[in-house]
Design a protein around this motif. Structure first.
Motif, mmCIF file in Angstrom:
data_model
loop_
_atom_site.group_PDB
_atom_site.id
_atom_site.type_symbol
_atom_site.label_atom_id
_atom_site.label_comp_id
_atom_site.label_asym_id
_atom_site.label_seq_id
_atom_site.Cartn_x
_atom_site.Cartn_y
_atom_site.Cartn_z
ATOM 1 N N ARG A 22 0.818 -1.219 0.000
ATOM 2 C CA ARG A 22 0.000 0.000 0.000
ATOM 3 C C ARG A 22 0.855 1.274 0.000
ATOM 4 O O ARG A 22 0.535 2.262 -0.663
ATOM 5 C CB ARG A 22 -0.893 -0.029 1.233
ATOM 6 C CG ARG A 22 -2.166 0.672 1.063
ATOM 7 C CD ARG A 22 -3.059 0.315 2.224
ATOM 8 N NE ARG A 22 -3.938 1.450 2.439
ATOM 9 C CZ ARG A 22 -4.775 1.568 3.411
ATOM 10 N NH1 ARG A 22 -4.888 0.624 4.302
ATOM 11 N NH2 ARG A 22 -5.524 2.622 3.504
ATOM 12 N N PHE A 23 1.950 1.249 0.756
ATOM 13 C CA PHE A 23 2.849 2.408 0.818
ATOM 14 C C PHE A 23 3.461 2.685 -0.554
ATOM 15 O O PHE A 23 3.506 3.830 -1.005
ATOM 16 C CB PHE A 23 3.955 2.165 1.856
ATOM 17 C CG PHE A 23 4.974 3.268 1.921
ATOM 18 C CD1 PHE A 23 4.653 4.497 2.454
ATOM 19 C CD2 PHE A 23 6.256 3.067 1.434
ATOM 20 C CE1 PHE A 23 5.596 5.521 2.516
ATOM 21 C CE2 PHE A 23 7.198 4.075 1.482
ATOM 22 C CZ PHE A 23 6.864 5.309 2.024
ATOM 23 N N ILE A 24 3.913 1.630 -1.224
ATOM 24 C CA ILE A 24 4.510 1.791 -2.558
ATOM 25 C C ILE A 24 3.464 2.316 -3.541
ATOM 26 O O ILE A 24 3.739 3.220 -4.328
ATOM 27 C CB ILE A 24 5.093 0.454 -3.057
ATOM 28 C CG1 ILE A 24 6.157 -0.082 -2.097
ATOM 29 C CG2 ILE A 24 5.651 0.615 -4.465
ATOM 30 C CD1 ILE A 24 7.372 0.797 -1.921
ATOM 31 N N GLU A 30 0.858 9.313 -5.812
ATOM 32 C CA GLU A 30 1.202 10.708 -5.526
ATOM 33 C C GLU A 30 2.402 11.177 -6.346
ATOM 34 O O GLU A 30 2.855 12.309 -6.192
ATOM 35 C CB GLU A 30 1.491 10.869 -4.032
ATOM 36 C CG GLU A 30 0.271 10.605 -3.171
ATOM 37 C CD GLU A 30 0.584 10.600 -1.687
ATOM 38 O OE1 GLU A 30 1.776 10.754 -1.299
ATOM 39 O OE2 GLU A 30 -0.361 10.421 -0.899
ATOM 40 N N ARG A 31 2.928 10.313 -7.192
ATOM 41 C CA ARG A 31 4.093 10.597 -8.049
ATOM 42 C C ARG A 31 5.282 11.108 -7.246
ATOM 43 O O ARG A 31 5.987 12.030 -7.639
ATOM 44 C CB ARG A 31 3.733 11.565 -9.162
ATOM 45 C CG ARG A 31 2.733 10.957 -10.115
ATOM 46 C CD ARG A 31 2.417 11.885 -11.245
ATOM 47 N NE ARG A 31 1.413 11.278 -12.101
ATOM 48 C CZ ARG A 31 1.629 10.934 -13.360
ATOM 49 N NH1 ARG A 31 2.770 11.162 -13.912
ATOM 50 N NH2 ARG A 31 0.665 10.381 -14.063
ATOM 51 N N ARG A 32 5.500 10.462 -6.106
ATOM 52 C CA ARG A 32 6.636 10.805 -5.257
ATOM 53 C C ARG A 32 7.837 9.934 -5.561
ATOM 54 O O ARG A 32 8.909 10.112 -4.977
ATOM 55 C CB ARG A 32 6.237 10.661 -3.787
ATOM 56 C CG ARG A 32 5.207 11.705 -3.383
ATOM 57 C CD ARG A 32 4.614 11.495 -2.016
ATOM 58 N NE ARG A 32 5.584 11.167 -1.012
ATOM 59 C CZ ARG A 32 5.266 10.548 0.137
ATOM 60 N NH1 ARG A 32 4.026 10.219 0.399
ATOM 61 N NH2 ARG A 32 6.198 10.275 1.002
#
Length: 73
Positions: A22-24, A30-32
């Motif tokens: 989920r974090f990935i 969010e295109r981070r």
């Protein structure tokens, strides 16, 4: 991205960072983080994860003062 870089799945990237999938997925949404789109599949280069960790690594603060612990009265 390096030319000989291994492309990881979202699951492999999560395991590599020690996080949940989920974090990935949130980083991607969010295109981070940089990623590669191969049709409907998403891949993340190993060097991208390494750079992500290096950019967010916080160096320790070194102090010359002693905390007072270990002093003999």
């Amino acid at each position: 991205m390096k030319t000989n870089d291994r492309l990881l799945t979202v699951e492999e990237a999560a395991e590599h960072l020690g996080t949940g999938v989920r974090f990935i997925r949130r980083l991607i949404t969010e295109r981070r983080i940089r990623y590669v789109k191969l049709g409907k599949h998403v891949r993340i280069a190993d060097s991208v994860l390494t750079a992500y960790v290096e950019e967010r690594t916080v160096e320790p603060v070194r102090s010359n003062r002693r905390s007072g612990f270990g002093l003999v009265a």
